[in-house]
Design a protein around this motif. Structure first.
Motif, PDB file in Angstrom:
ATOM      1  N   ARG A 100      40.306 -26.543  37.484  1.00  0.00           N
ATOM      2  CA  ARG A 100      40.476 -27.601  36.479  1.00  0.00           C
ATOM      3  C   ARG A 100      41.100 -28.878  37.046  1.00  0.00           C
ATOM      4  N   THR A 101      41.371 -28.880  38.349  1.00  0.00           N
ATOM      5  CA  THR A 101      41.819 -30.115  38.996  1.00  0.00           C
ATOM      6  C   THR A 101      40.797 -31.229  38.749  1.00  0.00           C
ATOM      7  N   HIS A 102      39.498 -30.833  38.773  1.00  0.00           N
ATOM      8  CA  HIS A 102      38.457 -31.853  38.622  1.00  0.00           C
ATOM      9  C   HIS A 102      37.518 -31.587  37.453  1.00  0.00           C
ATOM     10  N   PHE A 103      37.659 -30.468  36.767  1.00  0.00           N
ATOM     11  CA  PHE A 103      36.725 -30.118  35.688  1.00  0.00           C
ATOM     12  C   PHE A 103      37.461 -30.070  34.361  1.00  0.00           C
ATOM     13  N   GLU A 104      36.912 -30.784  33.378  1.00  0.00           N
ATOM     14  CA  GLU A 104      37.600 -30.880  32.090  1.00  0.00           C
ATOM     15  C   GLU A 104      37.226 -29.762  31.132  1.00  0.00           C
ATOM     16  N   GLY A 105      36.151 -29.050  31.424  1.00  0.00           N
ATOM     17  CA  GLY A 105      35.672 -28.026  30.497  1.00  0.00           C
ATOM     18  C   GLY A 105      36.340 -26.681  30.714  1.00  0.00           C
ATOM     19  N   PRO A 106      35.899 -25.685  29.944  1.00  0.00           N
ATOM     20  CA  PRO A 106      36.478 -24.347  30.067  1.00  0.00           C
ATOM     21  C   PRO A 106      36.062 -23.637  31.365  1.00  0.00           C
ATOM     22  N   VAL A 107      36.988 -22.835  31.873  1.00  0.00           N
ATOM     23  CA  VAL A 107      36.751 -22.086  33.122  1.00  0.00           C
ATOM     24  C   VAL A 107      37.044 -20.616  32.856  1.00  0.00           C
ATOM     25  N   ILE A 108      36.139 -19.757  33.301  1.00  0.00           N
ATOM     26  CA  ILE A 108      36.362 -18.309  33.221  1.00  0.00           C
ATOM     27  C   ILE A 108      36.399 -17.758  34.644  1.00  0.00           C
ATOM     28  N   VAL A 109      37.361 -16.888  34.910  1.00  0.00           N
ATOM     29  CA  VAL A 109      37.392 -16.193  36.198  1.00  0.00           C
ATOM     30  C   VAL A 109      36.575 -14.916  36.045  1.00  0.00           C
ATOM     31  N   GLY A 110      35.531 -14.795  36.822  1.00  0.00           N
ATOM     32  CA  GLY A 110      34.640 -13.646  36.692  1.00  0.00           C
ATOM     33  C   GLY A 110      35.327 -12.344  37.040  1.00  0.00           C
ATOM     34  N   ARG A 111      34.909 -11.288  36.349  1.00  0.00           N
ATOM     35  CA  ARG A 111      35.275  -9.931  36.763  1.00  0.00           C
ATOM     36  C   ARG A 111      34.073  -9.035  36.510  1.00  0.00           C
ATOM     37  N   ASP A 112      34.022  -7.939  37.233  1.00  0.00           N
ATOM     38  CA  ASP A 112      32.854  -7.068  37.159  1.00  0.00           C
ATOM     39  C   ASP A 112      32.671  -6.546  35.733  1.00  0.00           C
ATOM     40  N   LEU A 113      31.445  -6.572  35.255  1.00  0.00           N
ATOM     41  CA  LEU A 113      31.003  -6.093  33.951  1.00  0.00           C
ATOM     42  C   LEU A 113      31.375  -7.017  32.795  1.00  0.00           C
ATOM     43  N   LEU A 114      31.860  -8.203  33.120  1.00  0.00           N
ATOM     44  CA  LEU A 114      32.158  -9.172  32.062  1.00  0.00           C
ATOM     45  C   LEU A 114      30.862  -9.786  31.550  1.00  0.00           C
ATOM     46  N   GLU A 115      30.685  -9.730  30.223  1.00  0.00           N
ATOM     47  CA  GLU A 115      29.512 -10.388  29.623  1.00  0.00           C
ATOM     48  C   GLU A 115      29.913 -11.769  29.130  1.00  0.00           C
ATOM     49  N   ILE A 116      29.054 -12.741  29.426  1.00  0.00           N
ATOM     50  CA  ILE A 116      29.394 -14.131  29.082  1.00  0.00           C
ATOM     51  C   ILE A 116      28.304 -14.711  28.203  1.00  0.00           C
TER      52      ILE A 116
END
Ligand SMILES: [Zn+2]
Length: 309
Positions: free
Chosen positions: A293-309
């Motif tokens: 988020r230093t340069h991105f204003e939108g939402p950020v998700i940290v991936g993890r195995d089996l996460l559905e997005i």
């Protein structure tokens, strides 16, 4: 197959068809994205397997990259292997293709009968042929013993060496871009456009203008990311630390720069994946997110195995 094995196999098929029915009901028309493997690099780990994703549209299954363990992750995610219709490989590093053949074999074991198209950089055709040759004994025995259809005629590899449209069907349009991942050439990112969603998978790349163009306005960008302050600790464990560090820095993207790419592309959601390091407990999700988020204003998700997005 003795009776006990037959009964067990039959029960497995029943569970499989039940899962398949449940799967169909959950589909609706929404495009689903499930992260199957979110760790970067080929070193085996317990917490994150190597890169793999699955996209599901109208009951059709598209696998993107096939890191070690992808077949088991399909089962863990409840995605019927027999519905696999396309496999796309971003590049031929083993943490992205090690289980390419095993995923095909696994799908065939559970009843793959439809055509399966596979896409990726050269030498995908040779890799496919060599896998069938390596496993010819097992494949031939199962055709003779279990009445399975011949496998090779079901699988159609297509080599993708440039950016542009890869294929389009009634549910999805797939576009590729060349990205920067020395010494691997070509290395690809893929974009998937469906009626309700656009998803971009970066593959492995240094910060890439081609990727920014590919990802313009996308709903989701799954971007590889490394956490720079931890790279020195990571390479300290390797026998050839200096060379490994040079490779990592020249061919991958810091979380801050993944944010920069996401901002320049104007994506709606940034998902960090192919995490390097993948298993350093001192790096929290908040640390990954604040770097991006230093340069991105939108939402950020940290991936993890089996996460559905
Ligand atoms: Zn790679």
């Amino acid at each position: 197959m003795d009776r006990r094995t037959f009964v067990t196999a039959s029960a497995g098929m029943l569970v499989g068809s039940w899962q398949s029915a449940l799967f169909s009901r959950r589909q609706a028309s929404k495009t689903r994205l499930i992260l199957l493997g979110t760790g970067g690099g080929p070193r085996p780990r317990t917490n994150r397997i190597a890169s793999s994703q699955v996209i599901i549209v109208n009951n059709t299954v598209y696998a993107v990259d096939c890191g070690d363990g992808v077949t088991r992750q399909f089962v863990a995610a409840g995605v019927p292997l027999g519905r696999l219709r396309h496999i796309l490989i971003t590049h031929h590093h083993s943490d992205h293709n090690a289980d390419y053949g095993n995923l095909i074999l696994g799908a065939w074991m559970v009843g793959l009968e439809n055509r399966l198209d596979t896409w990726g950089p050269p030498p995908l055709e040779k890799i496919t042929r060599a896998f069938f040759e390596m496993n010819a004994y097992d494949i031939d025995v199962r055709i003779a013993d279990e009445g399975k259809p011949p496998l090779a005629p079901l699988v159609h590899p297509h080599e993708v060496a440039t950016g542009g449209k890869v294929f389009e069907d009634e549910a999805i349009k797939v576009t590729a871009a060349l990205v920067t991942h020395p010494l691997v050439k070509p290395a690809l990112a893929y974009r998937f456009d469906t009626s309700d969603r656009s998803i971009v998978i970066s593959g492995d790349t240094a910060p890439s203008d081609n990727l920014i163009q590919l990802a313009k306005g996308a709903d989701v960008l799954v971007h590889e990311a490394m956490y720079l302050p931890a790279i020195d600790r990571l390479v300290a464990r390797a026998p050839d630390a200096t060379r490994l560090k040079q490779h990592i820095l020249a061919s991958h993207t810091a979380a801050e720069d993944a944010g920069r790419v996401a901002q320049a592309a104007g994506v709606k959601l940034l998902v960090l994946s192919h995490l390097v390091p993948a298993d350093d407990p001192t790096i929290t999700d908040e640390m990954w997110i604040s770097a991006a988020r230093t340069h991105f204003e939108g939402p950020v998700i940290v991936g993890r195995d089996l996460l559905e997005i």
